[in-house]
Design a protein around this motif. Structure first.
Motif, PDB file in Angstrom:
ATOM      1  N   GLY A 224      27.369  40.519 -48.301  1.00 22.59           N
ATOM      2  CA  GLY A 224      25.992  40.844 -48.653  1.00 22.59           C
ATOM      3  C   GLY A 224      25.077  40.890 -47.453  1.00 22.59           C
ATOM      4  O   GLY A 224      25.083  41.849 -46.679  1.00 22.59           O
ATOM      5  N   SER A 225      24.296  39.816 -47.267  1.00 18.96           N
ATOM      6  CA  SER A 225      23.206  39.821 -46.279  1.00 18.96           C
ATOM      7  C   SER A 225      23.676  40.100 -44.862  1.00 18.96           C
ATOM      8  O   SER A 225      23.158  41.014 -44.196  1.00 18.96           O
ATOM      9  N   LEU A 226      24.634  39.331 -44.354  1.00 18.75           N
ATOM     10  CA  LEU A 226      25.035  39.466 -42.952  1.00 18.75           C
ATOM     11  C   LEU A 226      25.662  40.828 -42.670  1.00 18.75           C
ATOM     12  O   LEU A 226      25.412  41.441 -41.626  1.00 18.75           O
ATOM     13  N   TYR A 227      26.466  41.318 -43.616  1.00 20.77           N
ATOM     14  CA  TYR A 227      27.111  42.628 -43.431  1.00 20.77           C
ATOM     15  C   TYR A 227      26.063  43.734 -43.317  1.00 20.77           C
ATOM     16  O   TYR A 227      26.067  44.533 -42.367  1.00 20.77           O
ATOM     17  N   PHE A 228      25.141  43.789 -44.280  1.00 19.20           N
ATOM     18  CA  PHE A 228      24.166  44.880 -44.306  1.00 19.20           C
ATOM     19  C   PHE A 228      23.155  44.767 -43.159  1.00 19.20           C
ATOM     20  O   PHE A 228      22.747  45.778 -42.579  1.00 19.20           O
ATOM     21  N   ILE A 229      22.736  43.533 -42.822  1.00 15.76           N
ATOM     22  CA  ILE A 229      21.784  43.361 -41.727  1.00 15.76           C
ATOM     23  C   ILE A 229      22.410  43.801 -40.404  1.00 15.76           C
ATOM     24  O   ILE A 229      21.786  44.506 -39.604  1.00 15.76           O
ATOM     25  N   ALA A 230      23.666  43.381 -40.164  1.00 17.63           N
ATOM     26  CA  ALA A 230      24.354  43.760 -38.925  1.00 17.63           C
ATOM     27  C   ALA A 230      24.528  45.268 -38.841  1.00 17.63           C
ATOM     28  O   ALA A 230      24.257  45.880 -37.793  1.00 17.63           O
TER      29      ALA A 230
ATOM     30  N   ALA B 122      22.467  47.753 -36.293  1.00 15.92           N
ATOM     31  CA  ALA B 122      23.263  48.550 -35.355  1.00 15.92           C
ATOM     32  C   ALA B 122      22.883  50.025 -35.426  1.00 15.92           C
ATOM     33  O   ALA B 122      22.836  50.711 -34.395  1.00 15.92           O
ATOM     34  N   LEU B 123      22.588  50.520 -36.620  1.00 18.29           N
ATOM     35  CA  LEU B 123      22.202  51.923 -36.780  1.00 18.29           C
ATOM     36  C   LEU B 123      20.916  52.241 -36.028  1.00 18.29           C
ATOM     37  O   LEU B 123      20.691  53.389 -35.614  1.00 18.29           O
ATOM     38  N   GLY B 124      20.055  51.232 -35.850  1.00 17.52           N
ATOM     39  CA  GLY B 124      18.813  51.440 -35.117  1.00 17.52           C
ATOM     40  C   GLY B 124      18.982  51.304 -33.618  1.00 17.52           C
ATOM     41  O   GLY B 124      18.060  51.630 -32.857  1.00 17.52           O
TER      42      GLY B 124
ATOM     43  N   SER C 164      29.915  54.509 -37.705  1.00 16.85           N
ATOM     44  CA  SER C 164      30.885  54.997 -38.688  1.00 16.85           C
ATOM     45  C   SER C 164      32.318  54.741 -38.239  1.00 16.85           C
ATOM     46  O   SER C 164      33.174  54.333 -39.036  1.00 16.85           O
ATOM     47  N   LEU C 165      32.580  54.982 -36.951  1.00 15.85           N
ATOM     48  CA  LEU C 165      33.933  54.813 -36.428  1.00 15.85           C
ATOM     49  C   LEU C 165      34.343  53.342 -36.389  1.00 15.85           C
ATOM     50  O   LEU C 165      35.435  52.981 -36.823  1.00 15.85           O
ATOM     51  N   ILE C 166      33.450  52.464 -35.899  1.00 15.34           N
ATOM     52  CA  ILE C 166      33.791  51.051 -35.764  1.00 15.34           C
ATOM     53  C   ILE C 166      33.915  50.383 -37.129  1.00 15.34           C
ATOM     54  O   ILE C 166      34.795  49.538 -37.336  1.00 15.34           O
ATOM     55  N   ILE C 167      33.064  50.764 -38.075  1.00 12.42           N
ATOM     56  CA  ILE C 167      33.140  50.186 -39.427  1.00 12.42           C
ATOM     57  C   ILE C 167      34.497  50.469 -40.049  1.00 12.42           C
ATOM     58  O   ILE C 167      35.039  49.646 -40.799  1.00 12.42           O
TER      59      ILE C 167
ATOM     60  N   THR D 295      28.087  46.222 -35.032  1.00 13.73           N
ATOM     61  CA  THR D 295      28.911  46.988 -35.972  1.00 13.73           C
ATOM     62  C   THR D 295      30.265  46.331 -36.166  1.00 13.73           C
ATOM     63  O   THR D 295      30.776  46.237 -37.294  1.00 13.73           O
ATOM     64  N   LEU D 296      30.855  45.860 -35.074  1.00 12.03           N
ATOM     65  CA  LEU D 296      32.129  45.150 -35.166  1.00 12.03           C
ATOM     66  C   LEU D 296      31.967  43.865 -35.978  1.00 12.03           C
ATOM     67  O   LEU D 296      32.853  43.498 -36.758  1.00 12.03           O
ATOM     68  N   LEU D 297      30.815  43.196 -35.829  1.00 11.17           N
ATOM     69  CA  LEU D 297      30.525  42.002 -36.630  1.00 11.17           C
ATOM     70  C   LEU D 297      30.482  42.356 -38.114  1.00 11.17           C
ATOM     71  O   LEU D 297      31.022  41.630 -38.956  1.00 11.17           O
ATOM     72  N   ALA D 298      29.852  43.495 -38.448  1.00 15.77           N
ATOM     73  CA  ALA D 298      29.789  43.942 -39.842  1.00 15.77           C
ATOM     74  C   ALA D 298      31.192  44.205 -40.391  1.00 15.77           C
ATOM     75  O   ALA D 298      31.514  43.824 -41.520  1.00 15.77           O
ATOM     76  N   ALA D 299      32.035  44.864 -39.575  1.00 20.29           N
ATOM     77  CA  ALA D 299      33.422  45.129 -39.999  1.00 20.29           C
ATOM     78  C   ALA D 299      34.185  43.826 -40.223  1.00 20.29           C
ATOM     79  O   ALA D 299      34.935  43.687 -41.195  1.00 20.29           O
ATOM     80  N   LEU D 300      33.977  42.859 -39.344  1.00 22.13           N
ATOM     81  CA  LEU D 300      34.629  41.548 -39.498  1.00 22.13           C
ATOM     82  C   LEU D 300      34.138  40.838 -40.751  1.00 22.13           C
ATOM     83  O   LEU D 300      34.915  40.187 -41.462  1.00 22.13           O
TER      84      LEU D 300
END
Length: 325
Positions: A106-112, A116-118, A126-129, A185-190
Motif C-alpha cells: 500500500g503506502s510505501l509501494y505507491f509513495i516510492a 520516483a516518477l517525479g 516501468s522497466l525497474i518495476i 523504483t527498486l524499493l517499490a519493486a522490493l
C-alpha cells in the motif's frame, strides 16, 4: 479357470475406474487453476490501464498521496459490505504481519513509485518495476530454503524482461541513470515482492476478504505520517467534478477493491512466484491503452517486445522442451 478369468476382468475394470476417477479429478483441478490464472491476468490488465485515471486526476489538481488516500478509503469502505466483522488477527504477531502488508502493498509501494516518477524517466520506472517477479523468485528462494528456482522460470523471466525493455522504450532508447529515482523504483519493486511473501504466509490462515481489508486499513494508517508532514487540502469543486468522481470510483472500487481481492486469491491458490510473473504483462497493456486513448504510436520494436513478453510468461509458467531427432 472361469473364476480366475472373472477375477482378472473385475481387476481390470477396477483399474479403469480408478484411472477414470483420477483423470476426472485432474481435469477439475486444471479447470480450477485456469480460473485463478484468469484472475491474475484480469488484474494486471486493469492495473495496466490505471495510469490513465491517475493522469486525469493529477491533471485536475490531486496529488499522488491524495489519490492513494481516496482510493484506499473507498476500497476499505466497500469491503465492509462483504467481509466478516472480525477486527483483529489471531495473534499480535499476525497483526504486525498485516501491518507489513499495508506498508509493502500500500503506502510505501505507491509513495516510492510515484515519487520516483517525479524524479526519473517513466521508462526507467516501468522497466525497474518489472524486475518484481525476479526479485520475488529470489527472495522466495532466500526465505524458503526448500524452494528451488526452476530453469524455465529464470529463462522465461529474462525473456519477458527483455520484451518489457523493448515495449517500454518503444523504438527510442532513452535510459538516463538517476540514482535516487531508480533506487526508489527498486524499493517499490522490493516492497511488492515482500508483499507477496507476507501474503503467502498469511493467506492460508485467514480468509482472502479479511486479508484484503487489513491491507487497505494499514495502507491508510501508514499514510498518516506523510499527511502530517505534507497535509492535503481537499477542494469540493474538484472532488465533485464528474471526471474526478468517475476515475476515483474506478481506482477505488475496481482497481483496488476488486483487483486486490482477485490478486490475493490468485497468490493464495497459484503461489506468489507464479502469480507475480504476470506483472510482465502490465507494460503491454499500458502500450495498447496508450495507443487507444492518447494515440501513441506502436512501433515494430514494441510489437517484437510484446511477443517476447507473452513468450516469456508462457515459458516461465509451462517451460519448454526441445525434441531431439
Amino acid at each position: 479357470p472361469i473364476f480366475h478369468c472373472s477375477r482378472d476382468i473385475m481387476a481390470h475394470r477396477n483399474k479403469k475406474c480408478i484411472f477414470a476417477t483420477k483423470y476426472t479429478n485432474m481435469t477439475a483441478n486444471n479447470k480450477q487453476m485456469y480460473r485463478f490464472h484468469f484472475l491474475a491476468i484480469l488484474t494486471v490488465i486493469i492495473w495496466g490501464t490505471t495510469f490513465v485515471s491517475t493522469k486525469i486526476l493529477i491533471g485536475n489538481g490531486l496529488t499522488p498521496v491524495e489519490i492513494l488516500l481516496y482510493r484506499f478509503a473507498l476500497a476499505y469502505a466497500g469491503i465492509w459490505f462483504f467481509c466478516p466483522r472480525k477486527l483483529l488477527a489471531k495473534s499480535w504477531r499476525d497483526e504486525l504481519l498485516f501491518l507489513g502488508l499495508g506498508l509493502c502493498g500500500g503506502s510505501l509501494y505507491f509513495i516510492a513509485e510515484n515519487t520516483a516518477l517525479g524524479i526519473t524517466l517513466a521508462s526507467n520506472v516501468s522497466l525497474i518495476i518489472c524486475t518484481t517477479p525476479i526479485l520475488t523468485a529470489l527472495l522466495s528462494r532466500l526465505f524458503n530454503k526448500g524452494e528451488r528456482l526452476k530453469r524455465h522460470l529464470i529463462y522465461g523471466s529474462l525473456m519477458a524482461l527483455l520484451g518489457v525493455a523493448l515495449v517500454v522504450f518503444n523504438g527510442s532508447f532513452i535510459l538516463q541513470i538517476n540514482p535516487l529515482g531508480d533506487m526508489l523504483t527498486l524499493l517499490a519493486a522490493l516492497m511488492w515482492a515482500f508483499y507477496g511473501l507476507i501474503l503467502k504466509r498469511l493467506g492460508n490462515r485467514y480468509p482472502t476478504l479479511f486479508v484484503t481489508r487489513k491491507v487497505f486499513f494499514y495502507g491508510i494508517i501508514t499514510l498518516i505520517p506523510v499527511l502530517i508532514i505534507s497535509p492535503i487540502h481537499p477542494q469540493m469543486e474538484v472532488l465533485t467534478a464528474p471526471a474526478v468522481i468517475g476515475n476515483l470510483l474506478f481506482l477505488g472500487v475496481i482497481a483496488s477493491l476488486l483487483c486486490y481481492i482477485m490478486w490475493n486469491t490468485a497468490v493464495k491458490e497459484l503461489g506468489v512466484v507464479r502469480t507475480t510473473n504476470y506483472i510482465y504483462v502490465v507494460p503491454l497493456v499500458t502500450l495498447l491503452t496508450s495507443a487507444i486513448v492518447i494515440d501513441e504510436t506502436i512501433t515494430v520494436i514494441a510489437l517484437i517486445g510484446s511477443a517476447f513478453i507473452l513468450s516469456g510468461v508462457y515459458v516461465a509458467e509451462k517451460g519448454f522442451t526441445l525434441r531431439r531427432k
